[in-house]
Design an enzyme around this catalytic site. Structure first.
Site, PDB file in Angstrom:
ATOM      1  N   GLN A  94      43.949  40.277  40.907  1.00 18.25           N
ATOM      2  CA  GLN A  94      45.380  40.420  40.604  1.00 18.25           C
ATOM      3  C   GLN A  94      45.698  39.774  39.245  1.00 18.25           C
ATOM      4  OE1 GLN A  94      47.218  42.297  42.623  1.00 18.25           O
ATOM      5  NE2 GLN A  94      49.030  42.137  41.314  1.00 18.25           N
TER       6      GLN A  94
ATOM      7  N   ALA B 274      52.734  42.554  40.811  1.00 18.99           N
ATOM      8  CA  ALA B 274      52.971  41.166  41.221  1.00 18.99           C
ATOM      9  C   ALA B 274      52.144  40.219  40.368  1.00 18.99           C
ATOM     10  CB  ALA B 274      52.607  41.003  42.681  1.00 18.99           C
TER      11      ALA B 274
ATOM     12  N   HIS C 266      48.906  42.331  48.542  1.00 18.22           N
ATOM     13  CA  HIS C 266      47.532  42.823  48.716  1.00 18.22           C
ATOM     14  C   HIS C 266      46.546  41.686  48.975  1.00 18.22           C
ATOM     15  CE1 HIS C 266      47.991  47.143  47.912  1.00 18.22           C
ATOM     16  NE2 HIS C 266      49.032  46.769  47.172  1.00 18.22           N
TER      17      HIS C 266
ATOM     18  N   ASP D 182      47.936  50.407  49.767  1.00 19.00           N
ATOM     19  CA  ASP D 182      48.556  51.546  49.091  1.00 19.00           C
ATOM     20  C   ASP D 182      47.882  52.813  49.596  1.00 19.00           C
ATOM     21  OD1 ASP D 182      50.033  49.766  47.568  1.00 19.00           O
ATOM     22  OD2 ASP D 182      48.543  49.711  45.960  1.00 19.00           O
TER      23      ASP D 182
ATOM     24  N   GLU E  11      58.305  51.959  45.868  1.00 17.14           N
ATOM     25  CA  GLU E  11      56.872  52.249  46.017  1.00 17.14           C
ATOM     26  C   GLU E  11      56.648  52.963  47.353  1.00 17.14           C
ATOM     27  OE1 GLU E  11      54.198  48.970  45.465  1.00 17.14           O
ATOM     28  OE2 GLU E  11      54.904  48.544  43.439  1.00 17.14           O
TER      29      GLU E  11
ATOM     30  N   HIS F 181      53.265  51.991  49.246  1.00 16.50           N
ATOM     31  CA  HIS F 181      52.882  50.628  49.643  1.00 16.50           C
ATOM     32  C   HIS F 181      53.434  50.286  51.033  1.00 16.50           C
ATOM     33  CE1 HIS F 181      52.035  46.235  48.718  1.00 16.50           C
ATOM     34  NE2 HIS F 181      52.891  46.134  49.723  1.00 16.50           N
TER      35      HIS F 181
HETATM   36 ZN   LIG Z   1      50.674  47.973  46.834  1.00 10.30          ZN
END
Ligand SMILES: [Zn+2]
Length: 284
Positions: free
Chosen positions: A170, A191, A198, A205, A248, A251
């Site tokens: 990330q 993020a 996640h 996703d 989203e 997600h």
């Molecule tokens: Zn996501």
């Protein structure tokens, strides 16, 4: 204490009087009464000692009980406090650096995960993994498989594009987005490290990470049916200000059927932030 009073009455008052009267009668009878008095006095002394001991022991029991009762009351009070607070105000609990509310792990812009957090109890071991679609929490993964199978029976094709992502991955992704689009824009769709769902193993996703997913048969079906499997659309349309993220449709976050149905709200999605009255903003 009744027995003690009777003994006191007999040996303290009655017998001395009898002893005094006996001094005027036969020496033999006087001797017998005297012996009875001595024996009775010795017995009375032992009995009084025993009563005293019992009384002290009872006092010890009472004394030792008192703090226990207080502790129990304190526990009861604190339990009541927690349950009251949880029902009315949804108290946030920090356990080992993770934020929970009503038992649900919360990760957003306000509530991060520890840098070194790796989910346990996952379908595939997440240890040492950076990017792993199946390193999801077991309940999450099994619920996904059920949803996938039901979708497939309807001719719909679902797959996990991105599941567990490590803190390190990330970090790399976010830094790439920042250097490409700038921090302000990057924060609307990616993020910051430690703030991604996640990393929890509870989110993933689906299919294609594009807005057009919402208009596919799969996207439409997921929007209307994911809650039946315990999933929520974590970043619904028109909730950007509340969640801190743009829409989203791909997600999903696992919360279990009970909460998912409430948040689905007959198609008018409620966010975790709204439901639990939470903020989702970075501190800087
Ligand atoms: Zn996501």
């Amino acid at each position: 204490m009744k027995v003690f009073n009777i003994l006191l009455y007999i040996f303290g008052i009655t017998l001395p009087i009898i002893l005094l009267i006996s001094s005027f009668i036969k020496p033999t009878i006087r001797k017998i009464i005297k012996n009875i008095f001595i024996a009775g006095t010795i017995f009375a002394c032992f009995y009084i000692l025993k009563l005293g001991g019992d009384h002290l022991m009872n006092k010890d029991i009472i004394d030792s009980k008192e703090p226990e009762e207080i502790t129990t009351n304190e526990i009861k009070t604190s339990e009541e406090k927690v349950s009251t607070t949880t029902m009315d105000e949804h108290k946030i609990i920090n356990k080992d650096g993770l934020y929970y509310i009503d038992g649900y792990l919360i990760v957003n812009k306000t509530y991060p995960l520890p840098d070194d957090y790796v989910p346990t109890n996952t379908y595939k071991d997440a240890t040492g993994q950076d990017y792993c679609p199946t390193c999801l929490d077991i309940d999450t993964y099994e619920s996904y498989k059920l949803m996938e199978a039901d979708a497939e029976a309807l001719g719909l094709n679902l797959w996990i594009q991105s599941g567990y992502r490590s803190y390190n991955l990330q970090t790399r992704l976010y830094n790439d987005y920042v250097s490409r689009d700038g921090k302000t824009l990057a924060d609307t769709y990616s993020a910051r490290p430690g703030h991604s769902e996640h990393q929890t193993g509870l989110a993933f996703d689906l299919n294609t990470i594009t807005d057009s997913f919402a208009y596919t048969d799969e996207g439409k079906w997921v929007d209307m049916n994911a809650y039946k499997y315990g999933f929520i659309l974590r970043y619904p349309k028109s909730k950007e200000e509340i969640t801190g993220y743009k829409y989203e449709p791909w997600h999903l976050r696992y919360v279990g059927k009970e909460l998912a149905e409430k948040l689905y709200n007959n198609g008018d999605w409620i966010t975790l932030e709204e439901y639990f009255n939470l903020t989702s903003t970075y501190s800087d």
